[in-house]
Design an enzyme around this catalytic site. Structure first.
Site, PDB file in Angstrom:
ATOM      1  N   TYR A 141       0.843  -1.202   0.000  1.00 50.18           N
ATOM      2  CA  TYR A 141       0.000   0.000   0.000  1.00 50.18           C
ATOM      3  C   TYR A 141       0.873   1.244   0.000  1.00 50.18           C
ATOM      4  CZ  TYR A 141      -3.553   3.395   1.394  1.00 50.18           C
ATOM      5  OH  TYR A 141      -4.398   4.484   1.439  1.00 50.18           O
ATOM      6  N   ASP A 236       8.690   2.752   1.749  1.00 54.42           N
ATOM      7  CA  ASP A 236       7.506   3.440   2.263  1.00 54.42           C
ATOM      8  C   ASP A 236       7.460   3.192   3.766  1.00 54.42           C
ATOM      9  OD1 ASP A 236       4.993   4.138   3.158  1.00 54.42           O
ATOM     10  OD2 ASP A 236       3.988   3.560   1.300  1.00 54.42           O
ATOM     11  N   LYS A 264       2.105   9.693   9.342  1.00 47.52           N
ATOM     12  CA  LYS A 264       1.543   9.248  10.619  1.00 47.52           C
ATOM     13  C   LYS A 264       2.277   9.841  11.837  1.00 47.52           C
ATOM     14  CE  LYS A 264      -0.433   5.158   8.431  1.00 47.52           C
ATOM     15  NZ  LYS A 264      -1.884   5.241   8.307  1.00 47.52           N
TER      16      LYS A 264
HETATM   17  C1  LIG Z   1       2.364   2.110   4.012  1.00 48.94           C
HETATM   18  C2  LIG Z   1       1.453   3.283   3.772  1.00 48.94           C
HETATM   19  N1  LIG Z   1       1.783   4.173   2.838  1.00 48.94           N
HETATM   20  C3  LIG Z   1       1.020   5.253   2.586  1.00 48.94           C
HETATM   21  C4  LIG Z   1      -0.132   5.490   3.289  1.00 48.94           C
HETATM   22  C5  LIG Z   1      -0.983   6.674   2.965  1.00 48.94           C
HETATM   23  O1  LIG Z   1      -0.930   7.636   3.978  1.00 48.94           O
HETATM   24  P1  LIG Z   1      -2.111   8.694   4.141  1.00 48.94           P
HETATM   25  O2  LIG Z   1      -3.318   7.948   4.616  1.00 48.94           O
HETATM   26  O3  LIG Z   1      -1.560   9.685   5.118  1.00 48.94           O
HETATM   27  O4  LIG Z   1      -2.325   9.310   2.785  1.00 48.94           O
HETATM   28  C6  LIG Z   1      -0.517   4.596   4.290  1.00 48.94           C
HETATM   29  C7  LIG Z   1      -1.746   4.833   5.073  1.00 48.94           C
HETATM   30  O5  LIG Z   1      -2.182   4.025   5.863  1.00 48.94           O
HETATM   31  C8  LIG Z   1       0.286   3.455   4.525  1.00 48.94           C
HETATM   32  O6  LIG Z   1      -0.088   2.527   5.433  1.00 48.94           O
END
Ligand SMILES: Cc1ncc(COP(=O)(O)O)c(C=O)c1O
Length: 429
Positions: A141, A236, A264
């Site tokens: 993700y 990420d 986060k």
């Molecule tokens: C691994 C990862 N990358 C990116 C994101 C996206 O972040 P945001 O919800 O702040 O756009 C998330 C959100 O949970 C995530 O878990």
């Protein structure tokens, strides 16, 4: 007139939400939960129910809700103006704290969400390499951009991972620009990097994919093959940053990417995220260094917002205190151990997978090492288990327990009792 009861007021809000929000929600969580308040490791809903909270706002509240030091820092900032667009001291100091903490971070660019951070990290890799394609992993993700929403959760996976859009509205052409590999299969990933070396801009990976830890050698192998081929490796770390260690998953697993994304925790519960990494790649954000052709345009009204940065700085200060990570990992280990023990004791076929700060159960007999492994889990059973836990005062996301520094022995005890009772109910249902 009779006073409105908590449950009437809650029902009214839920009905209102169903009228004015598509699906009755912000898009994140079922509409029948409306949270009113959070403190430490607990939250209360509008009906007055109390929960041990493992949702943690989907991860940001690592030090707990309404931590007095974060609250004080934020209150002080708010009283002096909430956003300026121009540079501000707190954003600059947070960038410095990230550079000092995160091994790959030589420079930092702030944005407001993890989705943005990921899309700009991929764009930076494309600007640097002057190539278009991105390799990602099935089930990984990386937010909501067109590139990221490829094979996050394909329902009917083909023989070998393919780029399958996860959403309506994604241009067909994007499919041509994304390559998808199986997580934890270094031979397959390395073969794809070699085969597409000449078209690849970068490789993006969650170093800990959802709740699946990397197998020994996987991240190291990715590092090796990307370095050999001159391709930027992006971690990420929106979830793992400052959570698995103060330096994130790259410190915890000991593998250095070229770029990473953070979110986060660094905003302390406010909208803030970042791209961080090697100076020569980050140079593309600087028109003077990149030149007209190499310049990557990036502007955001709230980027580096001083309130969010102050919350982030206060959060990092708490995480730097002696014993913080030991405590977090001790709590997580105790929870994981108890859950695994209870499942076994009840004869339930299941795997508890993850790392102490973030884990969940998958109802399957096989160890889970990639997206297809999670698909083999009994999803309906997980939904029932989660619902039973919610009735017993434990709130969590669909497939994650986020552990907080604020969770107390009493929170652990309550959770273990809720597991015991929910497993009993699951067996008799
Ligand atoms: C691994 C990862 N990358 C990116 C994101 C996206 O972040 P945001 O919800 O702040 O756009 C998330 C959100 O949970 C995530 O878990």
């Amino acid at each position: 007139m009779e006073p409105v009861t908590e449950s009437e007021s809650e029902r009214g809000l839920i009905e209102k939400a169903r009228r004015v929000l598509p699906g009755g929600t912000f898009g994140n969580f079922p509409s029948d939960v409306v949270i009113r308040e959070g403190r430490g490791g607990r939250v209360w809903d509008e009906g007055g129910r109390e929960y041990v909270d493992f949702l943690l706002g989907s991860g940001p509240m690592l030090v707990g809700h309404a931590h007095p030091d974060v609250t004080a820092a934020v209150q002080q900032r708010i009283a002096q103006g909430t956003t300026f667009f121009a540079n501000n001291r707190w954003g600059i100091e947070l960038a410095e704290a990230i550079v000092e903490a995160v091994p790959c971070a030589e420079q930092v660019r702030f944005v407001s969400t993890g989705s943005e951070a990921d899309l700009y990290a991929m764009r930076a890799a494309r600007a640097f390499r002057k190539r278009d394609k991105i390799l990602k992993f099935e089930g990984g993700y990386h937010g909501m951009s067109d590139y990221s929403l490829m094979s996050l959760a394909p329902r009917r996976p083909s023989n070998f991972p393919q780029p399958i859009p996860d959403s309506a509205g994604i241009p067909r052409s994007v499919r041509e620009e994304v390559l998808v590999a199986p997580f934890n299969d270094i031979e397959a990933a390395a073969a794809m990097v070699r085969e597409h070396q000449d078209e690849l801009a970068g490789v993006i990976v969650e170093p800990f994919q959802r709740i699946i830890p990397p197998m020994p050698g996987f991240l190291e192998g990715l590092r090796k093959i990307t370095r050999q081929n001159g391709i930027p490796l992006i971690f990420d770390e929106v979830v793992t940053g400052f959570r698995f260690a103060y330096g994130g998953a790259q410190e915890y697993y000991g593998v250095l990417p070229d770029l990473c994304t953070l979110g986060k925790v660094i905003g302390g519960g406010f909208p803030l995220a970042a791209i961080a990494g090697r100076t020569d790649i980050m140079a593309h954000f600087d028109r003077d260094r990149a030149g007209e052709d190499g310049f990557l345009m990036q502007v955001g009204t709230l980027s580096g917002n001083p309130v969010a940065a102050a919350a982030g700085l206060a959060t990092l200060e708490i995480l730097r205190r002696p014993g913080a990570y030991d405590r977090l990992f001790t709590t997580g280990r105790e929870l994981m151990g108890s859950l695994a023990g209870q499942l076994k004791h009840n004869g339930v076929t299941a795997q508890v997978t993850g790392e102490p700060p973030l884990f969940d159960v998958v109802f399957t007999s096989d160890p889970v090492r990639d997206y297809r492994g999670t698909l083999r889990g009994d999803g309906e059973m997980l939904r029932r288990f989660n619902a039973l836990l919610r009735e017993r005062g434990v709130l969590k996301g669909e497939s994650k327990y986020y552990v907080s520094l604020a969770h107390t022995p009493e929170d652990i005890r309550h959770t273990c009792e809720a597991w015991a009772s929910a497993l009993e109910a699951l067996a008799t249902a």
